[in-house]
Motif scaffolding. Structure first.
Motif, PDB file in Angstrom:
ATOM      1  N   GLY A  37      -6.771   1.106  -0.393  1.00  0.00           N
ATOM      2  CA  GLY A  37      -7.322   1.284   0.943  1.00  0.00           C
ATOM      3  C   GLY A  37      -6.881   2.622   1.492  1.00  0.00           C
ATOM      4  O   GLY A  37      -6.195   3.408   0.814  1.00  0.00           O
ATOM      5  N   PRO A  38      -7.248   2.918   2.737  1.00  0.00           N
ATOM      6  CA  PRO A  38      -6.900   4.214   3.320  1.00  0.00           C
ATOM      7  C   PRO A  38      -5.407   4.503   3.339  1.00  0.00           C
ATOM      8  O   PRO A  38      -4.984   5.648   3.137  1.00  0.00           O
ATOM      9  CB  PRO A  38      -7.471   4.122   4.745  1.00  0.00           C
ATOM     10  CG  PRO A  38      -8.569   3.114   4.646  1.00  0.00           C
ATOM     11  CD  PRO A  38      -8.110   2.120   3.626  1.00  0.00           C
TER      12      PRO A  38
ATOM     13  N   GLU B 203      -2.215  -2.103  -3.357  1.00  0.00           N
ATOM     14  CA  GLU B 203      -3.323  -2.585  -2.537  1.00  0.00           C
ATOM     15  C   GLU B 203      -4.145  -1.394  -2.064  1.00  0.00           C
ATOM     16  O   GLU B 203      -3.715  -0.629  -1.200  1.00  0.00           O
ATOM     17  CB  GLU B 203      -2.813  -3.393  -1.335  1.00  0.00           C
ATOM     18  CG  GLU B 203      -3.938  -4.023  -0.526  1.00  0.00           C
ATOM     19  CD  GLU B 203      -3.416  -4.968   0.540  1.00  0.00           C
ATOM     20  OE1 GLU B 203      -4.118  -5.171   1.534  1.00  0.00           O
ATOM     21  OE2 GLU B 203      -2.296  -5.504   0.364  1.00  0.00           O
TER      22      GLU B 203
ATOM     23  N   ASP C 175       0.817  -1.209   0.000  1.00  0.00           N
ATOM     24  CA  ASP C 175       0.000   0.000   0.000  1.00  0.00           C
ATOM     25  C   ASP C 175       0.856   1.267   0.000  1.00  0.00           C
ATOM     26  O   ASP C 175       0.340   2.362   0.162  1.00  0.00           O
ATOM     27  CB  ASP C 175      -0.987   0.022   1.176  1.00  0.00           C
ATOM     28  CG  ASP C 175      -0.316  -0.116   2.541  1.00  0.00           C
ATOM     29  OD1 ASP C 175       0.927  -0.008   2.607  1.00  0.00           O
ATOM     30  OD2 ASP C 175      -1.031  -0.347   3.526  1.00  0.00           O
TER      31      ASP C 175
ATOM     32  N   GLU D  99     -12.785   3.836  -6.015  1.00  0.00           N
ATOM     33  CA  GLU D  99     -11.502   3.884  -6.706  1.00  0.00           C
ATOM     34  C   GLU D  99     -11.523   4.897  -7.850  1.00  0.00           C
ATOM     35  O   GLU D  99     -10.525   5.585  -8.091  1.00  0.00           O
ATOM     36  CB  GLU D  99     -11.126   2.486  -7.194  1.00  0.00           C
ATOM     37  CG  GLU D  99     -10.853   1.518  -6.041  1.00  0.00           C
ATOM     38  CD  GLU D  99     -10.415   0.139  -6.500  1.00  0.00           C
ATOM     39  OE1 GLU D  99     -10.256  -0.061  -7.732  1.00  0.00           O
ATOM     40  OE2 GLU D  99     -10.228  -0.734  -5.635  1.00  0.00           O
TER      41      GLU D  99
END
Length: 606
Positions: free
Chosen positions: A383-384, A381, A159, A428
């Motif tokens: 996400g936040p 990946e 990430d 996204e």
């Protein structure tokens, strides 16, 4: 001093200390209970607890040396350690001739990924983000004889922006050896108590005007002198005042000897103006910076791309910027040699793929006349944490490129990496659009591509990746079918659509920004090498294949440019027009003959 000698040729100060070279080095080892090689975000070493433990480690014993700015994972570092270690330490001493009323700025061009910095035992700052430059004002900590210590933590989390670094035990497909630690230049520069922290220069070639936005480190009464010259001859000069530590002004660029016409920047005529800035406060000169700019406009009418109001066909090479023995870290000589070879083959630019390239490489593209597409390295990946990590580096990524006339476009995401569900995820799509709009807000003078290759949302160019090895099929897929192509999924690459649903009606030019990738190994095919298409063993037939595919792309009636994969072989990937040592694999004249067979406006002979 020539600009290329300075680590940032666009912001040259007279007094500075080069901190590249031999440093003491230590690898404490991976946290207990882990094995070498990150397995992704679920590996033990990538948890917040182990990250905090690594961050709290005391200074280690420095038991070896390293050559900065090379990652320890590559031979030129002098360490050449293939195993993965998420925490490494650096130390070096340097002398400083300190002067009263001066300040000292410690610059790092790139450190992967998170780092803490101490000077003479005192913590001066932290930084997170593996690709963007940063600096610390170390004046309160500096003395005549100094000891600098840097600790780097890099867990290769999926990430965080990784670019082309493998996050598994070994290399795979088109992902390569990790880069960990200091991998671009380190230097310290002297300035005054009142000094420039940043300046943006936006050219308007069709108006012969330069807009300047300069910022100070403090809000005091101060003035900024500017002096513009061209090839050593005076053009214009003036003085403006700072208001709230900021000076915004426009400069008319005219040349009256022998004519009033300005000198525009193009790849064929890469004319650069020099501009010197002098900050004055309290009747004293407190800062002097030497810079440069090019007058050029990059625009689009929705079908064509224009350079200085003239239609321009971009012929780019995908340039991953890996260098023999140095990985992502190249030298000025290597940069120059690559640009000269790419130009000799007939290309007018490069898409610097999944990395932020050195200031020196960007300067040479400006100086030698070579287009740059500047690409943000991908995370993988969503996400936040991915959102936070990308947006942390985005402003510095834009700021690094904004003053370079060679930079025509920003590429923010590539092939939906990190946003793999973008076709079905509003979340996204919103994220990619937010990056697009942030880039346009920061710099409206350039083209912006939100998600290069397919599944695009907001973009200034419809970009297509297609590695079809059949030239006839490639042309048949696209020729005369613009609307159908943009509304569908023409490329065999996973059946992904060119646009996400609802974005097909954008009125934008079309380019094929990845194709070809013809794999060839001069020494014969090896089992672990990787590339596109069926292997061809005869180099002449390889060139025939490259020529056929390139002519097919150039024959697409609505296509306004392309990017061939790729400049050089990289580790296991053997798609390069140059080999691993960056030498020609094929006769450059044959490649050039193909590229100059069509769309030659704006070209000059090399």
């Amino acid at each position: 001093m020539e600009r290329i000698q300075y680590p940032d040729p666009q912001c040259v100060r007279r007094n500075w200390v080069d901190l590249n070279g031999t440093w003491d080095f230590a690898i404490p080892g991976a946290p207990a209970g882990t094995k070498n090689g990150n397995q992704g975000n679920n590996a033990m070493e990538s948890t917040p607890e182990t990250l905090q433990a690594a961050a709290s480690m005391a200074f280690p014993e420095f038991d070896r040396t390293i050559e900065v700015p090379y990652s320890y994972t590559f031979p030129k570092s002098g360490v050449n350690e293939p195993q993965y270690h998420p925490v490494v330490w650096y130390r070096r001493s340097f002398d400083l001739d300190m002067r009263p009323g001066k300040r000292y700025l410690l610059n790092f061009e790139a450190v992967d990924y998170a780092c803490d910095v101490w000077l003479n035992g005192r913590h001066v700052g932290s930084h997170q983000g593996g690709h963007t430059p940063f600096r610390f004002d170390v004046t309160p900590y500096a003395v005549k004889e100094n000891e600098l210590v840097v600790k780097v933590v890099d867990f290769n989390r999926t990430d965080q922006p990784l670019g082309k670094q493998a996050w598994k035990d070994g290399n795979f497909a088109c992902w390569y050896t990790r880069t960990i630690g200091i991998w671009q230049s380190v230097w310290l520069e002297e300035t005054g108590d009142v000094h420039l922290t940043d300046f943006t220069m936006t050219p308007h070639a069709n108006q012969a005007r330069l807009d300047v936005d300069a910022s100070l480190n403090v809000n005091v009464d101060a003035e900024l002198d500017y002096n513009v010259t061209f090839e050593g001859k005076p053009v214009t000069h003036g003085t403006v005042s700072f208001t709230n530590a900021r000076a915004r002004f426009s400069v008319e660029i005219r040349n009256y000897d022998p004519s009033p016409e300005p000198h525009p920047w193009t790849p064929s005529t890469p004319d650069l103006y020099d501009i010197d800035f002098t900050v004055r406060s309290g009747g004293e000169t407190t800062d002097e910076v030497s810079s440069y700019f090019g007058l050029r406009d990059v625009t689009s009418d929705g079908k064509m791309i224009f350079l200085n109001d003239q239609k321009y066909y971009m012929k780019l090479l995908l340039n991953q910027g890996y260098y023999p023995g140095g990985g992502l870290t190249g030298t000025a000589d290597e940069f120059r040699a690559d640009i000269e070879k790419m130009k000799a083959m007939g290309f007018n630019g490069n898409r610097i793929h999944q990395k932020l390239e050195s200031n020196r490489m960007l300067y040479l593209c400006d100086k030698l006349g070579f287009i740059v597409w500047a690409e943000m390295p991908s995370a993988y990946e969503f996400g936040p944490e991915l959102i936070a990590n990308v947006e942390r580096e985005l402003p510095a990524y834009l700021r690094k490129h904004v003053n370079h006339p060679s930079v025509f476009a920003y590429v923010l995401m590539n092939e939906s990496w990190g946003v793999f569900d973008i076709a079905h995820s509003e979340q996204e799509r919103t994220f990619v659009n937010s990056l697009y709009y942030q880039a346009k807000a920061f710099d409206p003078s350039r083209l912006v591509i939100g998600n290069d290759g397919y599944e695009q949302t907001r973009t200034d160019i419809a970009t297509i990746h297609d590695y079809n090895a059949d030239a006839d099929e490639l042309l048949e897929t696209y020729q005369g079918r613009r609307d159908e192509v943009l509304a569908g999924a023409p490329s065999p690459m996973g059946g992904r659509r060119v646009f996400c649903q609802g974005y097909e009606q954008q009125r934008v030019p079309v380019m094929v920004t990845e194709y070809g990738g013809v794999a060839y190994e001069p020494g014969g095919h090896t089992e672990d090498s990787w590339g596109y298409g069926e292997r061809i063993t005869d180099p002449d037939k390889v060139v025939d294949q490259i020529a056929a595919l390139t002519r097919a792309v150039m024959d697409i009636d609505y296509c306004v440019g392309f990017c061939y994969t790729q400049t050089s072989d990289v580790e296991q990937e053997v798609n390069g027009l140059l080999d691993h040592d960056h030498e020609y694999k094929f006769d450059p004249k044959r490649i050039r003959e193909v590229l100059l067979s069509k769309h030659t406006y704006g070209y000059v002979q090399v």
